[in-house]
Every structure is written in structure tokens, then in C-alpha cells.
Design an enzyme around this catalytic site. Structure first.
Site, mmCIF file in Angstrom:
data_model
loop_
_atom_site.group_PDB
_atom_site.id
_atom_site.type_symbol
_atom_site.label_atom_id
_atom_site.label_comp_id
_atom_site.label_asym_id
_atom_site.label_seq_id
_atom_site.Cartn_x
_atom_site.Cartn_y
_atom_site.Cartn_z
ATOM 1 N N ASP A 23 -3.291 -3.417 4.888
ATOM 2 C CA ASP A 23 -3.554 -3.102 6.299
ATOM 3 C C ASP A 23 -3.669 -4.310 7.226
ATOM 4 O O ASP A 23 -3.533 -4.181 8.441
ATOM 5 C CB ASP A 23 -4.836 -2.266 6.431
ATOM 6 C CG ASP A 23 -4.675 -0.872 5.855
ATOM 7 O OD1 ASP A 23 -3.544 -0.508 5.500
ATOM 8 O OD2 ASP A 23 -5.690 -0.152 5.765
ATOM 9 N N GLU B 61 -0.604 5.453 11.081
ATOM 10 C CA GLU B 61 -1.208 6.730 10.661
ATOM 11 C C GLU B 61 -2.523 7.049 11.368
ATOM 12 O O GLU B 61 -2.878 8.210 11.524
ATOM 13 C CB GLU B 61 -1.410 6.768 9.142
ATOM 14 C CG GLU B 61 -2.338 5.682 8.652
ATOM 15 C CD GLU B 61 -2.601 5.722 7.163
ATOM 16 O OE1 GLU B 61 -2.327 6.728 6.512
ATOM 17 O OE2 GLU B 61 -3.108 4.698 6.642
HETATM 18 O O1 F6P Z 1 -6.246 0.614 2.955
HETATM 19 C C1 F6P Z 1 -4.968 0.714 2.448
HETATM 20 C C2 F6P Z 1 -4.413 2.090 2.646
HETATM 21 O O2 F6P Z 1 -3.115 2.146 2.106
HETATM 22 C C3 F6P Z 1 -4.394 2.593 4.095
HETATM 23 O O3 F6P Z 1 -3.306 2.091 4.827
HETATM 24 C C4 F6P Z 1 -4.362 4.078 3.890
HETATM 25 O O4 F6P Z 1 -4.921 4.748 4.997
HETATM 26 C C5 F6P Z 1 -5.209 4.273 2.679
HETATM 27 O O5 F6P Z 1 -5.202 3.059 1.972
HETATM 28 C C6 F6P Z 1 -4.761 5.397 1.769
HETATM 29 O O6 F6P Z 1 -5.667 5.507 0.732
HETATM 30 P P1 F6P Z 1 -5.434 6.393 -0.571
HETATM 31 O O7 F6P Z 1 -4.404 5.694 -1.418
HETATM 32 O O8 F6P Z 1 -6.762 6.431 -1.226
HETATM 33 O O9 F6P Z 1 -4.944 7.701 -0.097
#
Ligand code: F6P
Length: 323
Positions: free
Chosen positions: A128, A223
Site C-alpha cells: 500500500d 479500493e
Molecule cells: O494492506 C495490503 C492489502 O492488500 C490492501 O491493499 C487490501 O485492502 C488488503 O490488504 C486486503 O487484505 P486481505 O488479503 O486480508 O483481504
């Protein structure tokens, strides 16, 4: 300090393995034993702790994911969970930690240090790039390149069919991935959580572009954008411009995998060395990062609570270059 532990926590990121390797080898270089804690705080609580030597980290610098696995632990958020984690560290005679992760990881480490006094130095590992105290986080460069590769392919089909594509990229609360994707992918619009842009403005921009005979459009949506995800935004636009043929693509977890880029391998190696050397020199509750090409250690408190601002110049570039 004779023995340290290293773990990865939160969302995985390309380059985490390169960082683990650097941590292990730097510790060994300084005559310190290293233990790998599996599955982040979850494995710490359960005592999933293994001795690492130089061969444990051979042939991983180029691999995506994390050999130590990763998790988000609810139990570590409780005092009872942290007590269990502390007991496990004491059993294994671990005196300091290197935590590779993001905001959630450092929040846990800070609390743990306050309660049990275990010093931790953090390494920014998240795609991120939303951490204050470093220009780039480990995994970010690779994730942007992965997303951009997908966007280039979407542009081909968008152009062939005269369509608009709403492309959602990752970045829970941050537009750091979206912005370079929009500039590099030649997008018409970028929507990010840090800056509010109304649906009306999006509709107006697209209508103006259509009047200029543009036939295909890319709208990059982070997102976490306030107006909603790419599907919600696409539906609102379709309602206002029914003649526009629109599709949605969510790039998703592809952005988290793959071989780390050269930049990520270099950053991960630099940070891994800095984290161990910081720990050896008595640092605690700080994250090692690179700001303006210089190594800096930033208190966890700041990395968690200070906001890393987006570059307004980049937002302006998207507007100018989509004319
Ligand atoms: O923090 C990294 C990230 O990929 C974010 O961009 C995303 O919102 C989140 O993790 C998704 O998390 P998970 O893999 O737990 O759904």
C-alpha cells in the site's frame, strides 16, 4: 543481544523474503542467533518458532510471498494473547524482534513493548505504501508494476471495443497504487481516498472527453475511495451516460504476488540490515525507512498516526495528460 526473532505480519508483499534473508544474514554477521516466528503474532502466541541459519534463507531473495507465512491475529489484540506471546518468547530466550509489516503490525508491536518491554524494530512491508517514515514500502514497486501490466492489457481491449473500463486497484486507505497506475497507464481519471472527487465531476470529465471524440476510457479507482468501489462508481456513471459501454475489472490479489522488482529487492535488503543494526544499537519502537535516499528510523507512533500525504502534483499530472 544474543538472540532475535523475525516475523512477517498483515498482508504479504513482494520483497518480504528478501527482507527476511537480510535480517537473518545481518544477525549472523553480528554473531546473533535468529529465530523465525511463523504466521506473525498468531504463531508467536502458539510458539511456532524455528531456528534460522544462512541456508534457511538461501534462494529466496527472488521469491514473492513470505517463507514465514503471514496472518492477522485477533488474539494478539487481547492482553491474554500478548501474555502468551511473551511467554513463548521468554521460553525461546528471544530478546528482540524485527517485525516486517504495516500499520497493524506496528500497532501490535508498540503495545507489546509498553506491556512487556520486548524491543522491536519494524520494516515497512506492505504493497500500500501508506506508511509515514519511508518514501516507499517493500512490495509497493512490484505491486504497481503488476497492476500496470494488467491495465495495459485492459487498455487494448477497451480501445478495440470503444469502451470505458473502471479498474479497481488495491490500497485500503490509500491512493498510492492508483496514482502511478493512472499516470503510467494513461488513464482519464483517478479516484483516491485521500482526495474527494464527486461522481458529478467524473461524469462531467467523461462527457467532455466523449465530446472530444475520445472513444475509450480508463478510470482507476483505489479500493478505499469515498464514492465506493469500482462497481458502484461504474453503475452511477452508466445511469448518467447510458450510451457509454462500460466494464469493471478488479485487479485484486494478483497485486500481492510475484517476484519482487529490483527496486523492492534492494529496498528490502537495505531495510533488513538497518532493522537488525538498529536493534543491536539499542533502538526500539521504531521503523527503519528510506526518506530522500537516506536511512531514517521513525517512531512507531508516527508511522501509525501521521498521515503520508499524496503528491498533489501527480494528481494534476493525470488531469493534464488526459486532455
Ligand atoms: O494492506 C495490503 C492489502 O492488500 C490492501 O491493499 C487490501 O485492502 C488488503 O490488504 C486486503 O487484505 P486481505 O488479503 O486480508 O483481504
Amino acid at each position: 543481544m544474543k538472540r532475535i526473532g523475525v516475523f512477517t505480519s498483515g498482508g504479504d508483499a513482494p520483497g518480504m523474503n528478501a527482507c527476511i534473508r537480510a535480517v537473518v544474514r545481518t544477525a549472523l554477521y553480528h554473531g546473533i542467533e535468529v529465530y523465525g516466528i511463523m504466521r506473525g503474532y498468531s504463531g508467536m502466541i502458539k510458539g511456532e518458532i524455528v531456528r534460522l541459519d544462512t541456508t534457511s534463507v538461501a534462494n529466496i531473495v527472488q521469491r514473492g510471498g513470505t517463507i514465514l507465512k503471514s496472518a492477522r491475529s485477533q488474539k494478539f489484540m487481547t492482553k491474554e494473547g500478548r501474555q502468551q506471546a511473551f511467554d513463548q518468547l521468554v521460553n525461546h530466550k528471544i530478546e528482540g524482534l524485527v517485525a516486517i509489516g504495516g500499520n497493524g503490525t506496528f500497532t501490535g508491536a508498540m503495545k507489546f513493548e509498553e506491556e512487556f518491554g520486548i524491543p522491536t524494530v519494524g520494516a515497512p512491508g506492505t504493497i500500500d505504501n501508506d506508511l509515514y517514515g519511508t518514501d516507499y514500502t517493500i512490495g509497493y514497486d512490484t505491486a504497481v508494476n503488476t497492476a500496470l501490466d494488467a491495465i495495459d492489457k485492459i487498455r487494448d481491449t477497451a480501445d478495440s471495443h470503444d469502451r470505458a473500463f473502471f479498474v479497481e486497484v488495491m490500497g485500503r486507505d490509500s491512493g498510492y497504487i492508483a496514482i502511478p497506475c493512472a499516470i503510467g497507464g494513461g488513464a482519464e481519471i483517478v479516484l483516491v481516498p485521500e482526495q474527494q472527487q464527486s461522481i458529478d465531476t467524473v461524469i462531467e470529465t467523461l462527457q467532455t472527453a466523449r465530446k472530444r471524440q475520445k472513444s475509450s476510457f480508463l478510470i482507476i479507482v483505489a479500493e478505499g475511495d469515498e464514492e465506493g468501489n469500482a462497481t458502484i462508481i461504474a453503475n452511477k456513471v452508466k445511469e448518467a451516460i447510458p450510451e457509454m459501454d462500460a466494464r469493471v475489472t478488479v485487479i485484486g490479489h494478483i497485486q500481492r504476488g510475484g517476484a519482487p522488482s529490483a527496486a523492492d529487492r534492494l529496498l528490502a535488503s537495505q531495510i533488513g540490515i538497518a532493522a537488525v543494526e538498529g536493534l543491536v544499537n539499542g533502538m526500539r519502537n521504531v521503523m527503519a525507512g528510506i526518506v530522500d535516499r537516506k536511512l531514517v528510523y521513525t517512531p512507531f507512533h508516527d508511522t501509525i498516526y501521521k498521515k503520508k500525504l499524496i503528491n498533489q502534483g501527480f494528481m494534476r499530472m493525470v488531469e493534464i495528460l488526459s486532455v
